[in-house]
Design an enzyme around this catalytic site. Sequence first.
Site, short mmCIF file in Angstrom:
data_model
loop_
_atom_site.label_atom_id
_atom_site.label_comp_id
_atom_site.label_asym_id
_atom_site.label_seq_id
_atom_site.Cartn_x
_atom_site.Cartn_y
_atom_site.Cartn_z
N LYS A 131 -13.25 9.84 -9.98
CA LYS A 131 -12.76 11.05 -9.33
C LYS A 131 -11.32 10.82 -8.88
O LYS A 131 -11.08 10.14 -7.88
CB LYS A 131 -13.61 11.45 -8.12
CG LYS A 131 -13.29 12.88 -7.70
CD LYS A 131 -13.62 13.20 -6.28
CE LYS A 131 -12.55 12.80 -5.31
NZ LYS A 131 -11.25 13.47 -5.48
N GLY A 147 -8.33 4.63 -0.58
CA GLY A 147 -7.98 5.80 0.22
C GLY A 147 -7.89 5.42 1.68
O GLY A 147 -7.71 4.24 2.03
N SER A 148 -8.05 6.40 2.54
CA SER A 148 -7.84 6.17 3.97
C SER A 148 -9.04 5.44 4.59
O SER A 148 -10.16 5.50 4.08
CB SER A 148 -7.61 7.50 4.68
OG SER A 148 -8.72 8.33 4.46
N THR A 149 -8.78 4.81 5.70
CA THR A 149 -9.83 4.05 6.38
C THR A 149 -10.95 4.98 6.85
O THR A 149 -12.14 4.64 6.74
CB THR A 149 -9.22 3.25 7.55
OG1 THR A 149 -8.27 2.34 6.99
CG2 THR A 149 -10.25 2.49 8.33
N ILE A 167 -12.04 7.82 5.55
CA ILE A 167 -12.93 8.21 4.44
C ILE A 167 -13.68 6.98 3.92
O ILE A 167 -14.84 7.08 3.52
CB ILE A 167 -12.13 8.89 3.29
CG1 ILE A 167 -11.39 10.14 3.80
CG2 ILE A 167 -13.05 9.26 2.14
CD1 ILE A 167 -12.26 11.27 4.26
N GLY A 168 -13.05 5.81 4.00
CA GLY A 168 -13.74 4.58 3.60
C GLY A 168 -15.04 4.40 4.38
O GLY A 168 -16.07 4.01 3.82
N GLU A 194 -10.42 -0.25 -0.69
CA GLU A 194 -8.98 -0.51 -0.54
C GLU A 194 -8.46 0.57 0.38
O GLU A 194 -8.27 1.72 -0.03
CB GLU A 194 -8.27 -0.40 -1.90
CG GLU A 194 -8.76 -1.36 -2.95
CD GLU A 194 -8.36 -2.79 -2.66
OE1 GLU A 194 -7.43 -3.00 -1.87
OE2 GLU A 194 -9.00 -3.69 -3.22
N CYS A 217 0.03 1.93 0.53
CA CYS A 217 -0.81 1.26 1.52
C CYS A 217 -0.17 -0.06 1.95
O CYS A 217 -0.36 -0.50 3.07
CB CYS A 217 -2.18 1.02 0.93
SG CYS A 217 -2.07 0.24 -0.69
N GLU A 259 -1.11 4.47 10.63
CA GLU A 259 -0.48 4.54 9.31
C GLU A 259 0.18 5.91 9.13
O GLU A 259 -0.49 6.94 9.15
CB GLU A 259 -1.55 4.34 8.23
CG GLU A 259 -0.95 4.24 6.85
CD GLU A 259 -2.01 4.11 5.77
OE1 GLU A 259 -3.02 4.85 5.81
OE2 GLU A 259 -1.82 3.27 4.87
P1 NAD Z 1 -8.08 9.98 1.31
O1 NAD Z 1 -8.95 8.97 1.94
O2 NAD Z 1 -7.92 11.28 1.98
O3 NAD Z 1 -8.59 10.32 -0.16
C1 NAD Z 1 -8.76 9.32 -1.13
C2 NAD Z 1 -9.73 9.85 -2.18
O4 NAD Z 1 -11.00 10.04 -1.56
C3 NAD Z 1 -9.34 11.20 -2.78
O5 NAD Z 1 -9.71 11.21 -4.15
C4 NAD Z 1 -10.21 12.16 -1.99
O6 NAD Z 1 -10.49 13.35 -2.69
C5 NAD Z 1 -11.47 11.34 -1.81
N1 NAD Z 1 -12.32 11.75 -0.68
C6 NAD Z 1 -11.96 12.43 0.45
N2 NAD Z 1 -13.04 12.63 1.23
C7 NAD Z 1 -14.09 12.06 0.59
C8 NAD Z 1 -15.47 11.93 0.90
N3 NAD Z 1 -16.01 12.43 2.02
N4 NAD Z 1 -16.28 11.28 0.02
C9 NAD Z 1 -15.76 10.76 -1.11
N5 NAD Z 1 -14.47 10.86 -1.46
C10 NAD Z 1 -13.64 11.50 -0.61
O7 NAD Z 1 -6.69 9.26 1.07
P2 NAD Z 1 -5.37 9.87 0.46
O8 NAD Z 1 -4.74 10.73 1.50
O9 NAD Z 1 -5.64 10.45 -0.88
O10 NAD Z 1 -4.52 8.54 0.22
C11 NAD Z 1 -3.80 7.92 1.22
C12 NAD Z 1 -4.58 6.80 1.86
O11 NAD Z 1 -4.99 5.88 0.86
C13 NAD Z 1 -3.78 6.00 2.84
O12 NAD Z 1 -4.56 5.71 3.95
C14 NAD Z 1 -3.48 4.71 2.09
O13 NAD Z 1 -3.22 3.60 2.87
C15 NAD Z 1 -4.70 4.55 1.28
N6 NAD Z 1 -4.42 3.68 0.15
C16 NAD Z 1 -4.93 2.42 0.15
C17 NAD Z 1 -4.63 1.57 -0.91
C18 NAD Z 1 -5.14 0.16 -0.97
O14 NAD Z 1 -5.14 -0.42 -2.05
N7 NAD Z 1 -5.58 -0.44 0.12
C19 NAD Z 1 -3.82 2.01 -1.93
C20 NAD Z 1 -3.32 3.31 -1.86
C21 NAD Z 1 -3.64 4.14 -0.82
#
Ligand code: NAD
Length: 507
Positions: free
Chosen positions: A192, A245-247, A249-250, A267, A301, A401
């Site tokens: 996705k 993605g973000s912490t 949502i992680g 990540e 990130c 962040e």
């Molecule tokens: P986000 O967490 O909002 O979204 C990331 C992904 O998760 C998107 O595809 C989104 O649609 C999906 N998502 C959102 N809610 C979800 C849910 N409830 N269940 C499953 N999937 C869901 O992050 P973002 O705004 O797209 O990206 C920025 C963030 O990503 C920053 O916090 C950044 O630090 C982090 N990031 C981390 C790394 C790393 O390798 N550590 C790399 C790049 C970005």
Amino acid sequence: MAAGGRASPKILPDGSFMSSIQNKLFIGGRFVDAMDGATIDVLNPHDNSLITRVAEAKAADVDAAVDAAARAFPLWSGLPAAERGKLLLKLADRIEAEADALARLEAIDTGHPIRDARNIDVMRTAACYRYFGGMADKFQGSLVPVEAGFLNYVSRVPVGVVGQIVPWNFPLMFTSWKLGPALAAGNTVVMKPSEITPLSTLRIAEMMAEIGFPEGVVNIVVGYGATAGQHLAEHPAVGKISFTGSTGIGRRIVQASQGNLKRVQLELGGKGANIVFDDANLAAAVNGSAWAIFHNQGQACIAGSRLIIHEKIADEFLERFVALATSIRLGNPLDPETEMGPLTSTVHRDRVLSYVDIARQQGGEVLAGGRAPTQPELAQGCYVEPTIVRAKPTDRVSQEEVFGPFVTVTTFGDDADALRIANSTEYGLGSGLWTRDLSRAHKVARDIRAGMVWINSYKRVNPGSPFGGVGQSGYGREMGFEAMHDYTEAKSVWVNVDAQIPPHFRR
Ligand code: NAD
């Protein structure tokens, strides 16, 4: 003009836009409509014009994609590893052959300056597929020296169907970081992409279909996180979720994965400490620190978003750093002269700018930037000037962040002080340090709490080197052998070589 006053869908300047895939999901080797016909607008962050609309996957589409991946698994995992590798190598060649078009697609979708999209994103993407293409038939199990008469071997078997969820900041590259090892190891995938920047991922899927990847091996379901993403993370037939993605949502991913106890690799966010010692090569440190935070508009990130500078050199460093930051050329990502493009969306730009007020409220001093640029040609886009803020290590801007071209500056007196500040956030992803003192460099690298440390550089990545974090930056690693381990299970097989009869219950 389309509804909402936006311009009509655009074709790229060279006419290379992805004809067959507009408005489609990629499931079972074919581009298909979303079951309920829903779509998502994809905007160009340079001027917020509509590039295209893509199909929006919901739960039923995700189910279909997981079914397709499950059907493809026996064939794909049963192929000789070298055959899987060959397809990945072909994909790497194809990406290089179409580097210009892919770079333009990435630039209009994400706002990456075309020079970076072409020379960094596309090249690193090809390198990643090539690395894992070569890895496929070299990753092997082991033989354990056990008791006499027995043979114990450990093979590495693929997990099965894996779900991969990607953010918007480096879609082309992150797709390769996830698909490369997963496919090399024999897994099939439902990916996705971010709903904000899905285009290059769809183009990669189209290339895969053209190259001859078997149908269902990779499935792409563009959709929103709360619907498609959540459903994928909960899905009982998915054996692993790899999430970037973000912490916040992680954490939700971990909860969603609990039903079938999926493997989870995370990540997450970062707040990279970048320490400049008083013996550093100042020219290199200024330049490298600017790259650390302003590359990709700070939407990384691993960005070096906290500058921690020795008090003796702080004035000179900052004078040069501010001068460099204010000279960075902002502009249309398609202009080869552009050094910094727009942020990826208006919502995100506004969030980044809100941190300027937050900084001021806590006594922060804006040394550069802090606003959207005033040039009329950038007025419709999501631009933010390179921003430098002097702040205390405990201020919100030093702890949270921001994910934009926004760096905090603080000073330190001795090495212990520098380390204390560097380790004072909940994150632990990328970090950097600048010094000519070899033993100091290694000592700080040892003691800094981070998954990655760059000494006298910043933001180097290579497909052979593990990438990931500690603490609130997540767990598990992408790239290298670590990723191959993360995408496989160890299977331990015992052989009674001498056909010994077990001693128990002998009669
Ligand atoms: P986000 O967490 O909002 O979204 C990331 C992904 O998760 C998107 O595809 C989104 O649609 C999906 N998502 C959102 N809610 C979800 C849910 N409830 N269940 C499953 N999937 C869901 O992050 P973002 O705004 O797209 O990206 C920025 C963030 O990503 C920053 O916090 C950044 O630090 C982090 N990031 C981390 C790394 C790393 O390798 N550590 C790399 C790049 C970005």
